[in-house]
Motif scaffolding. Structure first.
Motif, short mmCIF file in Angstrom:
data_model
loop_
_atom_site.label_atom_id
_atom_site.label_comp_id
_atom_site.label_asym_id
_atom_site.label_seq_id
_atom_site.Cartn_x
_atom_site.Cartn_y
_atom_site.Cartn_z
N PRO A 80 0.80 -1.23 0.00
CA PRO A 80 0.00 0.00 0.00
C PRO A 80 0.84 1.28 0.00
O PRO A 80 0.43 2.29 -0.60
CB PRO A 80 -0.84 -0.11 1.28
CG PRO A 80 -0.14 -1.13 2.11
CD PRO A 80 0.50 -2.08 1.17
N ASP A 81 2.01 1.27 0.64
CA ASP A 81 2.86 2.46 0.66
C ASP A 81 3.43 2.75 -0.73
O ASP A 81 3.54 3.91 -1.15
CB ASP A 81 4.01 2.28 1.65
CG ASP A 81 3.54 2.28 3.10
OD1 ASP A 81 2.47 2.87 3.37
OD2 ASP A 81 4.24 1.70 3.96
N VAL A 82 3.76 1.67 -1.45
CA VAL A 82 4.28 1.84 -2.81
C VAL A 82 3.16 2.33 -3.73
O VAL A 82 3.37 3.19 -4.59
CB VAL A 82 4.89 0.52 -3.34
CG1 VAL A 82 5.46 0.72 -4.74
CG2 VAL A 82 5.98 0.01 -2.40
N LYS A 87 0.64 6.72 -6.97
CA LYS A 87 -0.45 7.67 -7.21
C LYS A 87 0.06 9.11 -7.10
O LYS A 87 -0.36 9.99 -7.87
CB LYS A 87 -1.57 7.43 -6.20
CG LYS A 87 -2.33 6.13 -6.43
CD LYS A 87 -3.33 5.86 -5.32
CE LYS A 87 -4.02 4.51 -5.49
NZ LYS A 87 -4.94 4.20 -4.37
N GLN A 88 0.96 9.34 -6.15
CA GLN A 88 1.54 10.68 -5.98
C GLN A 88 2.35 11.09 -7.21
O GLN A 88 2.25 12.22 -7.69
CB GLN A 88 2.44 10.70 -4.74
CG GLN A 88 3.12 12.05 -4.49
CD GLN A 88 4.13 11.99 -3.36
OE1 GLN A 88 4.08 11.09 -2.51
NE2 GLN A 88 5.06 12.91 -3.34
N ILE A 89 3.16 10.15 -7.72
CA ILE A 89 3.97 10.43 -8.91
C ILE A 89 3.07 10.77 -10.10
O ILE A 89 3.34 11.71 -10.85
CB ILE A 89 4.89 9.22 -9.21
CG1 ILE A 89 6.01 9.15 -8.15
CG2 ILE A 89 5.49 9.32 -10.62
CD1 ILE A 89 6.87 7.90 -8.23
N LYS A 90 1.99 10.00 -10.26
CA LYS A 90 1.05 10.29 -11.35
C LYS A 90 0.42 11.68 -11.18
O LYS A 90 0.30 12.44 -12.13
CB LYS A 90 -0.05 9.23 -11.39
CG LYS A 90 0.36 7.90 -11.99
CD LYS A 90 -0.85 6.98 -12.16
CE LYS A 90 -1.83 7.54 -13.16
NZ LYS A 90 -2.99 6.64 -13.40
N ALA A 91 0.01 11.98 -9.95
CA ALA A 91 -0.66 13.26 -9.68
C ALA A 91 0.26 14.45 -9.99
O ALA A 91 -0.21 15.51 -10.42
CB ALA A 91 -1.11 13.32 -8.23
N GLU A 92 1.56 14.28 -9.79
CA GLU A 92 2.52 15.35 -10.07
C GLU A 92 2.83 15.46 -11.56
O GLU A 92 2.95 16.56 -12.11
CB GLU A 92 3.83 15.10 -9.31
CG GLU A 92 3.72 15.28 -7.81
CD GLU A 92 5.01 14.91 -7.09
OE1 GLU A 92 5.98 14.49 -7.77
OE2 GLU A 92 5.06 15.03 -5.85
N GLN A 93 2.98 14.31 -12.20
CA GLN A 93 3.54 14.31 -13.55
C GLN A 93 2.51 14.47 -14.67
O GLN A 93 2.85 15.00 -15.74
CB GLN A 93 4.40 13.05 -13.75
CG GLN A 93 5.58 13.02 -12.79
CD GLN A 93 6.64 12.00 -13.16
OE1 GLN A 93 6.63 11.43 -14.24
NE2 GLN A 93 7.58 11.78 -12.25
N ILE A 183 11.16 19.89 -10.19
CA ILE A 183 11.40 18.45 -10.37
C ILE A 183 12.58 17.98 -9.53
O ILE A 183 12.53 16.92 -8.90
CB ILE A 183 11.62 18.12 -11.86
CG1 ILE A 183 10.31 18.29 -12.64
CG2 ILE A 183 12.16 16.70 -12.05
CD1 ILE A 183 10.45 18.20 -14.16
N VAL A 184 13.65 18.76 -9.49
CA VAL A 184 14.80 18.41 -8.66
C VAL A 184 14.36 18.23 -7.21
O VAL A 184 14.70 17.25 -6.55
CB VAL A 184 15.90 19.50 -8.73
CG1 VAL A 184 16.91 19.30 -7.61
CG2 VAL A 184 16.63 19.44 -10.05
N SER A 185 13.58 19.19 -6.72
CA SER A 185 13.14 19.16 -5.33
C SER A 185 12.28 17.94 -5.02
O SER A 185 12.56 17.19 -4.09
CB SER A 185 12.37 20.45 -5.02
OG SER A 185 11.87 20.42 -3.71
N SER A 186 11.24 17.74 -5.83
CA SER A 186 10.28 16.66 -5.55
C SER A 186 10.89 15.29 -5.77
O SER A 186 10.70 14.38 -4.95
CB SER A 186 9.03 16.83 -6.41
OG SER A 186 9.33 16.70 -7.78
N GLN A 187 11.66 15.13 -6.86
CA GLN A 187 12.18 13.80 -7.17
C GLN A 187 13.37 13.42 -6.29
O GLN A 187 13.56 12.25 -5.97
CB GLN A 187 12.51 13.69 -8.66
CG GLN A 187 11.27 13.86 -9.53
CD GLN A 187 11.39 13.22 -10.90
OE1 GLN A 187 12.33 12.48 -11.20
NE2 GLN A 187 10.44 13.50 -11.76
N THR A 188 14.15 14.39 -5.85
CA THR A 188 15.24 14.09 -4.91
C THR A 188 14.64 13.59 -3.59
O THR A 188 15.13 12.63 -2.99
CB THR A 188 16.11 15.34 -4.66
OG1 THR A 188 16.70 15.75 -5.89
CG2 THR A 188 17.22 15.04 -3.66
#
Length: 201
Positions: A80-82, A87-93, A183-188
């Motif tokens: 569930p954590d993954v 879902k978070q990655i999709k919502a951002e991208q 992107i640097v901030s969120s993906q790091t």
């Protein structure tokens, strides 16, 4: 002679008023079109690096969404954590893809690099997952997919951060550079999160 001088002064005054009014009219017209021309003006302020970055990052984001969908399609047995992270990655991208598509259209550039057409993912720049990587994720069981997704996404995000640093250094578009910094901030932050999740598995 006095009459002639007066007439000349009157003519000069009339001409001055006329020019002043014309000037006002011109400046008013200019200001009224400022808002409509602002977008086209902003669109022109870019360079080849901005185009390359936007095309590659757009494709990179699309693959991340494809990977996330593969994971989420495996159902409730996925960690569930993954799943929450996917879902978070999709919502951002997803919205970033729409924004980047808009930039490329405004710049009069194709949304994809011609060199990308018909190429295997592994031969593309930008650290894309290979076709075999994507197949492995698609075929993984729900129980195994979470770990594989995290491992692949750490690599995927790391390559994105490298791409972004080049844009920040060499890009011209203020909007593209601003997105690159975001992107640097969120993906790091997500890379650290994913490594921590992997360590606890």
């Amino acid at each position: 002679m006095h009459t002639t001088t007066t007439g000349a002064l009157a003519a000069a005054a009339a001409l001055t008023v006329g020019l002043t009014l014309a000037g006002c009219s011109t400046s008013n017209t200019g200001s009224s079109t400022d808002s409509t021309s602002a977008s086209s003006s902003a669109a022109s302020k870019h360079n080849d690096q901005d185009v390359s970055f936007t095309q590659e990052m757009r494709a990179h984001h699309q693959q991340a969404i494809e990977m996330s969908d593969m994971l989420l399609d495996k159902g409730s047995d996925v960690d569930p954590d993954v799943a929450t992270l996917a879902k978070q990655i999709k919502a951002e991208q997803v919205p970033e893809i729409k924004t980047m598509t808009g930039w490329l259209k405004a710049w009069g550039e194709p949304t994809e690099m011609s060199s990308m057409a018909g190429m295997d993912h592994s031969s593309m720049s930008g650290g894309m997952m290979s076709d075999s990587d994507m197949d492995a994720l698609e075929q993984a069981s729900a129980a195994d997919a979470g770990k594989l997704y995290l491992e692949q996404m750490v690599e995927h995000h790391t390559s994105a951060v490298d791409m972004v640093k080049t844009e920040i250094d060499k890009g011209k578009s203020t909007d593209a550079i601003a997105m690159a910094k975001s992107i640097v901030s969120s993906q790091t932050e997500q890379i650290t999160q994913m490594k921590d999740m992997l360590a606890s598995m």
